[in-house]
Design an enzyme around this catalytic site. Structure first.
Site, PDB file in Angstrom:
ATOM      1  N   ASN A   9       0.872  -1.177   0.000  1.00 41.63           N
ATOM      2  CA  ASN A   9       0.000   0.000   0.000  1.00 41.63           C
ATOM      3  C   ASN A   9       0.909   1.227   0.000  1.00 41.63           C
ATOM      4  OD1 ASN A   9      -1.775   2.075   0.508  1.00 41.63           O
ATOM      5  ND2 ASN A   9      -2.305   1.412   2.589  1.00 41.63           N
ATOM      6  N   LYS A  11       0.109   4.288  -0.346  1.00 32.88           N
ATOM      7  CA  LYS A  11      -0.510   5.511   0.204  1.00 32.88           C
ATOM      8  C   LYS A  11      -0.253   6.679  -0.751  1.00 32.88           C
ATOM      9  CE  LYS A  11      -0.187   3.366   4.669  1.00 32.88           C
ATOM     10  NZ  LYS A  11      -0.108   3.496   6.112  1.00 32.88           N
ATOM     11  N   HIS A  95      -9.561   1.253   4.649  1.00 35.57           N
ATOM     12  CA  HIS A  95      -8.303   1.438   5.380  1.00 35.57           C
ATOM     13  C   HIS A  95      -8.527   2.396   6.544  1.00 35.57           C
ATOM     14  CE1 HIS A  95      -4.228   2.688   6.324  1.00 35.57           C
ATOM     15  NE2 HIS A  95      -3.846   1.548   5.786  1.00 35.57           N
ATOM     16  N   GLU A  97      -6.879   4.794   7.629  1.00 32.97           N
ATOM     17  CA  GLU A  97      -6.649   6.215   7.326  1.00 32.97           C
ATOM     18  C   GLU A  97      -7.860   6.830   6.633  1.00 32.97           C
ATOM     19  OE1 GLU A  97      -2.862   5.688   5.407  1.00 32.97           O
ATOM     20  OE2 GLU A  97      -1.970   5.194   7.350  1.00 32.97           O
ATOM     21  N   GLY A 173       2.248   2.453  10.782  1.00 28.30           N
ATOM     22  CA  GLY A 173       3.193   3.552  10.633  1.00 28.30           C
ATOM     23  C   GLY A 173       3.856   3.975  11.930  1.00 28.30           C
TER      24      GLY A 173
END
Ligand code: PGA
Length: 249
Positions: A9, A11, A95, A97, A173
């Site tokens: 991913n 991002k 996700h 986020e 993260g």
């Protein structure tokens, strides 16, 4: 035996030029690797370059979101038919986020999931608890609730391509990884919920990936857990050597 899925991913990182360079370096490192399925999910603006660069390899290209309508006045959104005609095969849905910063809810996850499955995309549906929920002992409840709502009114037959990713939000993260045992416990909860919703046969085949600070040096321990059917990798997937090392754990 469930074939593992190793998914990147990216991002909001990389330009088309950087994408081309990445595949130039990455593909030779994973050439002939067929133990696992490999998926790279770049930003939309890199999709065409990624597909062109990965052509002839076994690396599939996915995206990080999809709208539930085929078309319409939805400024800034991208639909499944638009992705399919480029050759996109996978899509990350829900996700954390998206949930945290962009108003994604269990209900919109369900809408996106239905559309992805109906259109033939392979969804990677993310679930996971935040730190407060874990500390309050609510992890199992949160995972069950997210699964029940995400999979609402989807039959086992329709859900055939579904992949789930367990991503504890506190591990994304942050460099904090769930221990392999802790991840496996959460995966077992998700699988038992899948038994309830879709039945035993389906749940036995369902691939549940782990995501949250997967790195080359912890991938092997995580992937050795029988419950863990692959990884969804953020930060450590941005470097081709590092992602290749994870793929080949
Ligand atoms: P991370 O991200 O590997 O950087 O923790 C994982 C993810 O968000 O999918």
């Amino acid at each position: 035996m469930r074939k593992k899925v190793m998914a990147a991913n990216w991002k909001m990182y990389k330009t088309p030029d950087e994408t081309r360079d990445y595949f130039r370096d990455f593909l030779p490192l994973v050439a002939g690797h067929d133990r696992d399925e490999i998926v790279v999910c770049p930003p939309y603006t890199d999709v065409a370059t990624a597909i062109e660069s990965a052509r002839g390899s076994s690396v599939a290209i996915g995206v990080q979101n999809v709208h539930w309508k085929a078309d319409g006045a939805y400024t800034g959104e991208i639909s499944a038919p638009m992705l399919l005609c480029l050759g996109v095969t996978h899509v990350i849905i829900g996700h954390s986020e998206r949930r945290q910063y962009f108003g994604e809810t269990d209900d919109t996850v369900n809408l996106r999931l239905k559309t992805a499955l109906e259109s033939g995309l392979t969804p990677i549906c993310c679930v996971g608890e935040v730190l407060q929920e874990r500390e309050a002992g609510l992890t199992d409840d949160v995972l069950r609730r997210q699964c029940v709502r995400a999979f609402h009114a989807i039959s086992a037959k329709k859900a055939a391509k579904l992949i789930v990713a367990y991503e504890p939000v506190w591990a994304i993260g942050t460099g904090k990884t769930a221990t392999p045992e802790l991840a496996a416990e959460a995966h077992a909860v998700i699988r038992s919920e899948a038994v309830e919703i879709f039945g035993e046969d389906f749940a036995g085949q369902l691939r549940i990936l782990y995501g949250g600070s997967v790195k080359p040096d912890n991938a092997k321990a995580l992937m050795s857990q029988e419950e863990i059917d692959g990884a969804l990798v953020g930060g450590a997937s941005l470097d081709p050597k590092s992602f290749a090392a994870i793929v080949k754990y």
